[in-house]
Design a protein around this motif. Sequence first.
Motif, PDB file in Angstrom:
ATOM      1  N   VAL A 180      35.563  42.451  33.149  1.00  0.00           N
ATOM      2  CA  VAL A 180      36.549  43.133  33.999  1.00  0.00           C
ATOM      3  C   VAL A 180      36.014  44.478  34.474  1.00  0.00           C
ATOM      4  N   LEU A 189      33.716  44.800  37.576  1.00  0.00           N
ATOM      5  CA  LEU A 189      34.207  44.419  38.909  1.00  0.00           C
ATOM      6  C   LEU A 189      34.429  45.677  39.742  1.00  0.00           C
ATOM      7  N   ARG A 236      42.733  40.092  42.530  1.00  0.00           N
ATOM      8  CA  ARG A 236      42.348  40.634  41.228  1.00  0.00           C
ATOM      9  C   ARG A 236      42.891  42.045  41.049  1.00  0.00           C
ATOM     10  N   CYS A 243      40.227  37.925  35.963  1.00  0.00           N
ATOM     11  CA  CYS A 243      39.020  37.320  36.533  1.00  0.00           C
ATOM     12  C   CYS A 243      39.283  35.998  37.257  1.00  0.00           C
TER      13      CYS A 243
END
Length: 401
Positions: A333, A336, A298, A290
């Motif tokens: 996570v 995303l 990322r 993150c």
Amino acid sequence: MGALMEPDCRWLNRQERMPQTPPFAAMFDSSGYNRNLYQSKEGNCGGLYYHDNNLLSGSLEALIQHLVPNVDYYPDRTYIFTFLLSSRLFMHPYELMDKVCHLCIEQQRLSEPGLDKNQIQKIAPKILQLLTEWTETFPYDFRDERMMRNLRELAQRIASGDEMYRKNVQQLLQNLIRKLATVSQYEEVLAKINSASTDRLMVIKTKPQSIERDIITVCNDPYVLAQQLTHIELERLNYIGPEEFVQAFVQKDPLDNDKSCYGDQKKTRNLEAYVEWFNRLSYLVATEICMPVKKKHRARVIEYFIDVARECFNIGNFNSLMAIISGMNMSPVSRLKKTWAKVKTAKFDILEHQMDPSSNFYNYRTALRGATQRSLTAHSSREKSIMFWFKTRLRIILFFP
């Protein structure tokens, strides 16, 4: 836990010939009746009950008596480990040690001033071996001064009659003290790590720009990181005593109903440190993913940790593997979506399939059997190491026997 003592070969060889727990058939007379097992022993000792040649049950006093060697008998090593481990659910280790010492002294008349040297030579190797197995397998018991006091008293009585036994006793005590000193140093290191982590977290919260290097900059090779994680796992597992698992899984201290065994850090501190390590690794993975601002960065970190997890799987480090997967499945996570769209998830899907909880983790258990078979034919200690995964009702704990 590695051996702490290399006894003098003169009494070690003698120990190899020590009589073990007698076989079931040998305990019956010609009529088929066992006079010893199903009747109470003389004095306050109750009977011992066997089934299929295995000791099944007995009174606490009889089981303690069964632990104490004599001139013609030495308890089976499996029994020694099992009883020393489980007896702490019924009595404190120092209480057991006090009873064992009392029995040894009284039965072998070690308190008599004019004890025959031949008598000492017959019983001393067996008592020394019992003390050696206790101090090697459950050294944390001897952090209690009452345990050390009884140990020194019994050892002194054994060593008083022979120079050879005096040296062996001295070596036993030195190795035990060295082991306990090493444990204390390890606990100090853990305390410093926890303090440093707390300070670092405050810095991250107040000054995010102070983070200059990410995990890939520190170590860009997934295999190297997987190896380092395995080294940490093995180091921390090495300090967990077998008694900690028993004490951790008992909701209430059987010797103090108002206190939880798991909450007593003196009893389970190394096991708790290992659980904290698992959680810390999971949060590290989530944090590293993150931290970057751009989606492509990322995505790169996600793919890096997927490779690290795959290397952990290949090594047999299911501990770190599950910690990494847990970190990548944390909501900060997993949500995303645009970042995951840029990730090649085929390898991650395979890893998740291996740790799929369906059918009681059938895929994981299959992989574990394969890793175990490979370890049997491995040549290096690294290839032989396997970190098993175990889940409790309270939290995830990873360990290997």
